[in-house]
Motif scaffolding. Structure first.
Motif, PDB file in Angstrom:
ATOM      1  N   GLN A  90       8.385   7.172 -11.738  1.00 25.78           N
ATOM      2  CA  GLN A  90       7.706   8.161 -11.523  1.00 25.78           C
ATOM      3  C   GLN A  90       6.441   7.721 -10.245  1.00 25.78           C
ATOM      4  OE1 GLN A  90       5.989   8.656 -15.189  1.00 25.78           O
ATOM      5  NE2 GLN A  90       6.838  10.772 -15.402  1.00 25.78           N
ATOM      6  N   SER A  91       6.215   6.502 -10.036  1.00 27.28           N
ATOM      7  CA  SER A  91       5.516   6.390  -9.003  1.00 27.28           C
ATOM      8  C   SER A  91       5.945   5.725  -7.713  1.00 27.28           C
ATOM      9  CB  SER A  91       4.579   4.923  -9.685  1.00 27.28           C
ATOM     10  OG  SER A  91       5.264   3.736  -9.712  1.00 27.28           O
ATOM     11  N   LEU A  92       7.151   5.453  -7.763  1.00 27.24           N
ATOM     12  CA  LEU A  92       7.916   5.482  -6.684  1.00 27.24           C
ATOM     13  C   LEU A  92       7.539   5.856  -5.128  1.00 27.24           C
ATOM     14  CD1 LEU A  92      11.572   3.986  -7.894  1.00 27.24           C
ATOM     15  CD2 LEU A  92       9.507   2.591  -7.271  1.00 27.24           C
ATOM     16  N   GLY A 146       7.247   5.096  -0.996  1.00 24.10           N
ATOM     17  CA  GLY A 146       7.896   5.114   0.082  1.00 24.10           C
ATOM     18  C   GLY A 146       9.346   4.670  -0.269  1.00 24.10           C
ATOM     19  N   ILE A 147       9.441   4.804  -1.601  1.00 21.75           N
ATOM     20  CA  ILE A 147      10.909   4.205  -2.274  1.00 21.75           C
ATOM     21  C   ILE A 147      11.503   5.469  -2.904  1.00 21.75           C
ATOM     22  CG2 ILE A 147      11.979   2.835  -3.804  1.00 21.75           C
ATOM     23  CD1 ILE A 147      10.771   1.253  -1.815  1.00 21.75           C
ATOM     24  N   GLY A 202       0.754  -1.177  -0.007  1.00 20.81           N
ATOM     25  CA  GLY A 202       0.028  -0.210   0.066  1.00 20.81           C
ATOM     26  C   GLY A 202       0.816   1.151   0.087  1.00 20.81           C
ATOM     27  N   LYS A 203       0.205   2.303  -0.333  1.00 23.18           N
ATOM     28  CA  LYS A 203       0.760   3.722  -0.278  1.00 23.18           C
ATOM     29  C   LYS A 203       1.652   3.970   0.928  1.00 23.18           C
ATOM     30  CE  LYS A 203      -1.562   5.697  -4.164  1.00 23.18           C
ATOM     31  NZ  LYS A 203      -2.091   6.830  -4.782  1.00 23.18           N
ATOM     32  N   SER A 204       2.543   4.873   1.026  1.00 26.23           N
ATOM     33  CA  SER A 204       3.176   5.076   2.323  1.00 26.23           C
ATOM     34  C   SER A 204       3.727   6.738   2.106  1.00 26.23           C
ATOM     35  CB  SER A 204       4.220   4.260   2.577  1.00 26.23           C
ATOM     36  OG  SER A 204       4.990   4.679   3.731  1.00 26.23           O
TER      37      SER A 204
END
Length: 502
Positions: A440-442, A446-447, A406-408
């Motif tokens: 672009q989506s990292l 949280g990366i 999930g997103k972070s």
């Protein structure tokens, strides 16, 4: 001698006497920190003393090999009886000469204690990577404590470990490389530059020599590790192999007022064709066709159809499943066999390169302590095509792994790329487009990443658009820093805490 009221007490005197024509006292506090004082006298009046503190650990494991990696002096005491062999590691503070004046004495010894406690915490964290257990002597079993404190050689051992008179007191402890920050270095007017690590989550490093760009990458990576953020070094030429060893140039580090001891970080090596492979389950068959110049349009469709039925663990398994595919109105038996032959040729050209199911969780595993582990992805020995395939496979693996979690908003891992070429996919549009899209989506997952390249013009516009920190190497460690919505500035980059990249 009456001891001044220093912190972390009460301090109990364990020994007082003479050794090698010097008066000596040995103290211990409730945490079993040892405090040795070697007095300097003039006409029977104490004018100063060499002071040194020791944190004592009961060691289980290969303490000798671990101690060789430490950038500072340490003592190993081994005690054997008919039943067992006991090992102790004594971590010393830097000895300091202090004048026998209460305010100055208390201040300097307090600094010694604080610095020793910081070093002790860090070394306990690092030791876990060496299959070594270090437990503080105060928390060890009674037999170990008795064996240590009954050792008659303890006083001469600690006394002779102290160095000759040191004329300068320790520098005050200040915020240096601490959690969530990156201490870049000094300006030319000697001002320390410390920035939030969060401002360097999408960093581009350009210009200068390879070794200078690698130094910037390593400083960023070390700051992540000190913030308990795993750092993944993609290493095409084994430049970062020394991340697990301490930088031995202590004098140079002190010039930059880093105020953090050099150290080797916990590290695990992921070796291509051994612990990591190109995961065929994640590679778009269209990209395989592009990279290997397969003009047969049905080839990627056949491969995709097989992979959609379930994951494969090896190239051989994929070839077998393709070969066992039944012909349909869409694909003749000839086309199916041709697809299998192409896969066999690819496997013959790059033996053991392809597989599946890399252990991404292990690569980005977050430490439970204050110090994270570095993952060194060794890509040496690969040509450009296989390097790009391996990077693409691991990048996509990390991306898919973090998507499931999930997103972070917090930082989960930092990727360090010393070469832009590994993400260029030899100009092939399908792979290049997907890699840029993943990069672009990292951030939402949280990366973070830092990419080094010689020329800014080589960077795709999609990557430039998401950069929040740009560092250009002017000359050696002289760098220019441009942060989003901030005025650019110059700084002399600090040395690395670990062994510098080659």
């Amino acid at each position: 001698m009456n001891l001044f009221r220093i912190a972390n007490g009460p301090w109990e005197r364990l020994f007082e006497g003479n050794f090698q024509d010097h008066e000596i006292e040995l103290y211990s506090n409730p945490e079993k920190i040892l405090f040795i004082l070697i007095y300097e006298k003039q006409l029977d009046k104490v004018v100063g003393a060499i002071a040194e503190l020791y944190k004592v650990f009961f060691a289980s494991g290969e303490v000798e090999a671990f101690t060789e990696t430490l950038p500072k002096e340490a003592l190993i005491l081994t005690k054997h009886n008919e039943k067992e062999t006991l090992k102790f590691l004594l971590l010393g503070s830097k000895p300091v000469y202090v004048k026998w004046q209460e305010d100055e004495f208390i201040r300097e010894v307090d600094l010694l204690v604080k610095r020793l406690m910081t070093s002790a915490t860090m070394i306990k964290d690092v030791s876990k990577a060496y299959e070594l257990s270090l437990s503080e002597i105060s928390e060890s079993r009674e037999e170990a404590q008795n064996a240590f404190f009954s050792e008659p050689m303890l006083v001469p051992l600690l006394s002779t470990a102290s160095h000759s008179k040191i004329s300068e007191p320790l520098a005050p402890i200040s915020k240096a490389v601490v959690k969530g920050e990156i201490m870049l270095g000094l300006t030319r007017d000697h001002k320390r530059i410390v920035e939030p690590l969060a401002l360097f989550t999408r960093t581009l490093i350009t210009d200068g020599e390879v070794k200078d760009r690698n130094r910037v990458l390593q400083v960023i990576g070390e700051s992540a590790l000190l913030s308990n953020v795993p750092a993944i070094f993609f290493d095409p030429q084994k430049k970062f192999a020394g991340i697990g060893e301490a930088n031995r140039n202590m004098a140079e580090i002190q010039k930059f007022e880093v105020n953090t001891d050099p150290l080797g970080f916990p590290a695990r090596v992921f070796r291509q064709r051994e612990s990591i492979k190109v995961d065929m389950n994640l590679i778009d068959p269209e990209i395989i066709a592009e990279l290997f110049g397969v003009g047969e349009k049905d080839f990627p469709r056949i491969i995709r159809g097989v992979l959609e039925k379930g994951p494969v663990r090896s190239m051989n398994e994929l070839i077998e499943k393709v070969s066992g595919t039944s012909q349909t109105e869409e694909y003749s038996e000839f086309k199916i066999r041709k697809a299998a032959r192409i896969l066999k040729l690819i496997d013959l050209r790059y033996p053991s390169l392809f597989g599946g199911l890399n252990d991404i969780d292990e690569m980005i595993r977050q430490g439970s302590s204050s110090l994270a582990r570095a993952s060194i992805v060794e890509l040496d020995g690969l040509d450009k095509r296989s390097t790009m395939l391996m990077f693409y496979s691991l990048l996509k693996g990390i991306h898919e792994n973090m998507k499931k979690k999930g997103k972070s908003d917090s930082l989960k891992a930092m990727m360090l790329l010393p070469s832009l070429q590994m993400m260029r996919m030899t100009g092939k549009q399908a792979g290049r487009k997907e890699i840029n899209s993943i990069m672009q989506s990292l951030e939402g997952l949280g990366i973070a990443f830092a990419i080094a390249t010689e020329h800014l013009i080589d960077v795709d516009q999609e990557i430039k658009a998401i950069i929040n920190a740009q560092i250009n190497v002017v000359s050696e460690n002289d760098i220019g820093v441009q942060l989003s919505n901030r005025k650019s500035y110059r700084v002399l980059l600090r040395p690395t805490l670990s062994k510098p990249a080659m």
